[in-house]
Design a protein around this motif. Sequence first.
Motif, PDB file in Angstrom:
ATOM      1  N   MET A 146      41.448  42.967  40.051  1.00 52.88           N
ATOM      2  CA  MET A 146      41.294  42.008  38.971  1.00 52.88           C
ATOM      3  C   MET A 146      41.243  40.570  39.669  1.00 52.88           C
ATOM      4  SD  MET A 146      43.282  41.256  35.677  1.00 52.88           S
ATOM      5  CE  MET A 146      43.466  39.716  35.088  1.00 52.88           C
ATOM      6  N   LYS A 147      40.332  39.754  39.415  1.00 51.45           N
ATOM      7  CA  LYS A 147      40.109  38.361  40.004  1.00 51.45           C
ATOM      8  C   LYS A 147      41.059  37.538  39.307  1.00 51.45           C
ATOM      9  CE  LYS A 147      35.188  38.656  40.714  1.00 51.45           C
ATOM     10  NZ  LYS A 147      34.145  38.685  39.758  1.00 51.45           N
ATOM     11  N   THR A 148      41.549  36.384  40.125  1.00 53.31           N
ATOM     12  CA  THR A 148      42.348  35.744  39.468  1.00 53.31           C
ATOM     13  C   THR A 148      41.528  34.214  38.755  1.00 53.31           C
ATOM     14  OG1 THR A 148      42.386  33.938  41.428  1.00 53.31           O
ATOM     15  CG2 THR A 148      44.234  35.572  41.482  1.00 53.31           C
ATOM     16  N   ILE A 149      42.045  33.694  37.924  1.00 56.73           N
ATOM     17  CA  ILE A 149      41.532  32.804  37.238  1.00 56.73           C
ATOM     18  C   ILE A 149      40.816  31.554  38.221  1.00 56.73           C
ATOM     19  CG2 ILE A 149      41.779  30.701  35.433  1.00 56.73           C
ATOM     20  CD1 ILE A 149      44.051  32.541  34.131  1.00 56.73           C
ATOM     21  N   LEU A 150      41.539  31.295  39.050  1.00 51.90           N
ATOM     22  CA  LEU A 150      41.192  30.376  40.294  1.00 51.90           C
ATOM     23  C   LEU A 150      40.014  31.021  40.971  1.00 51.90           C
ATOM     24  CD1 LEU A 150      41.908  27.611  41.229  1.00 51.90           C
ATOM     25  CD2 LEU A 150      43.340  28.881  42.942  1.00 51.90           C
ATOM     26  N   GLU A 151      39.855  32.187  41.219  1.00 53.07           N
ATOM     27  CA  GLU A 151      38.819  32.562  41.836  1.00 53.07           C
ATOM     28  C   GLU A 151      37.346  32.640  40.965  1.00 53.07           C
ATOM     29  OE1 GLU A 151      40.379  36.204  44.906  1.00 53.07           O
ATOM     30  OE2 GLU A 151      40.490  36.475  42.688  1.00 53.07           O
ATOM     31  N   ALA A 152      37.593  33.122  39.647  1.00 52.73           N
ATOM     32  CA  ALA A 152      36.608  33.125  38.756  1.00 52.73           C
ATOM     33  C   ALA A 152      36.130  31.570  38.556  1.00 52.73           C
ATOM     34  CB  ALA A 152      36.972  33.913  37.633  1.00 52.73           C
ATOM     35  N   LEU A 153      37.024  30.563  38.342  1.00 45.74           N
ATOM     36  CA  LEU A 153      36.695  29.284  38.465  1.00 45.74           C
ATOM     37  C   LEU A 153      36.111  28.849  39.503  1.00 45.74           C
ATOM     38  CD1 LEU A 153      36.913  26.719  36.648  1.00 45.74           C
ATOM     39  CD2 LEU A 153      39.005  26.105  37.585  1.00 45.74           C
ATOM     40  N   TYR A 154      36.309  29.091  40.874  1.00 42.51           N
ATOM     41  CA  TYR A 154      35.684  28.648  41.819  1.00 42.51           C
ATOM     42  C   TYR A 154      34.223  29.384  41.836  1.00 42.51           C
ATOM     43  CZ  TYR A 154      34.554  28.287  46.845  1.00 42.51           C
ATOM     44  OH  TYR A 154      33.924  28.194  48.127  1.00 42.51           O
ATOM     45  N   ARG A 155      34.131  30.394  41.744  1.00 41.18           N
ATOM     46  CA  ARG A 155      32.638  31.228  41.791  1.00 41.18           C
ATOM     47  C   ARG A 155      31.872  30.944  40.766  1.00 41.18           C
ATOM     48  NH1 ARG A 155      35.566  36.725  43.903  1.00 41.18           N
ATOM     49  NH2 ARG A 155      35.946  36.129  45.900  1.00 41.18           N
ATOM     50  N   GLY A 156      32.423  29.873  39.818  1.00 33.37           N
ATOM     51  CA  GLY A 156      31.374  29.626  38.600  1.00 33.37           C
ATOM     52  C   GLY A 156      31.255  30.872  37.496  1.00 33.37           C
ATOM     53  N   GLN A 157      32.337  31.739  37.367  1.00 36.10           N
ATOM     54  CA  GLN A 157      32.093  32.805  36.340  1.00 36.10           C
ATOM     55  C   GLN A 157      33.047  32.598  35.179  1.00 36.10           C
ATOM     56  OE1 GLN A 157      33.718  35.428  39.309  1.00 36.10           O
ATOM     57  NE2 GLN A 157      31.683  36.207  39.883  1.00 36.10           N
ATOM     58  N   LEU A 158      33.749  31.295  35.211  1.00 36.18           N
ATOM     59  CA  LEU A 158      34.403  31.130  33.978  1.00 36.18           C
ATOM     60  C   LEU A 158      33.816  29.842  33.032  1.00 36.18           C
ATOM     61  CD1 LEU A 158      37.141  31.678  32.874  1.00 36.18           C
ATOM     62  CD2 LEU A 158      38.081  29.863  34.060  1.00 36.18           C
ATOM     63  N   HIS A 159      33.670  30.279  31.951  1.00 37.05           N
ATOM     64  CA  HIS A 159      32.765  29.503  30.960  1.00 37.05           C
ATOM     65  C   HIS A 159      33.398  29.305  29.577  1.00 37.05           C
ATOM     66  CE1 HIS A 159      29.356  29.341  33.911  1.00 37.05           C
ATOM     67  NE2 HIS A 159      29.744  30.600  34.099  1.00 37.05           N
ATOM     68  N   PRO A 160      34.557  28.850  29.456  1.00 35.42           N
ATOM     69  CA  PRO A 160      35.190  28.761  28.179  1.00 35.42           C
ATOM     70  C   PRO A 160      34.372  28.282  27.157  1.00 35.42           C
ATOM     71  CG  PRO A 160      36.291  27.435  29.857  1.00 35.42           C
ATOM     72  CD  PRO A 160      35.325  28.201  30.579  1.00 35.42           C
ATOM     73  N   ASP A 161      33.791  27.283  27.545  1.00 37.67           N
ATOM     74  CA  ASP A 161      33.074  26.669  26.265  1.00 37.67           C
ATOM     75  C   ASP A 161      31.974  27.228  25.760  1.00 37.67           C
ATOM     76  OD1 ASP A 161      31.736  26.341  28.985  1.00 37.67           O
ATOM     77  OD2 ASP A 161      30.383  25.118  28.021  1.00 37.67           O
TER      78      ASP A 161
END
Length: 101
Positions: free
Chosen positions: A1-16
């Motif tokens: 499982m990726k960390t939130i920080l990894e997902a954020l860095y890779r542009g995979q986190l789009h909460p909006d």
Amino acid sequence: MKTILEALYRGQLHPDETIVPSHPEYRLLSRQVVAQTEQWRDRLGEEAFRELEAYFDLCDSVNNMQVEAAFQHGFRLGANLMIEVSIKREEWLQDVASGLS
């Protein structure tokens, strides 16, 4: 499982893009907006309605900027609260260790 920080860095986190309000009236109001939008489209005709949509797009842009600023402010406030609590906890632990509690 990726960390939130990894997902954020890779542009995979789009909460909006994934946030859906949990307010009980949200879906009802959304359906009302869609229905009234269609009524206005019929009343105004395509040209006037396109102008109205351009106006709504401007309003959405302003609203999005305000929501983004509120998110950033809330995030900073939460982070600063965590820092403050952590500092106070360290002070509290020092007091407990020295018998000052």
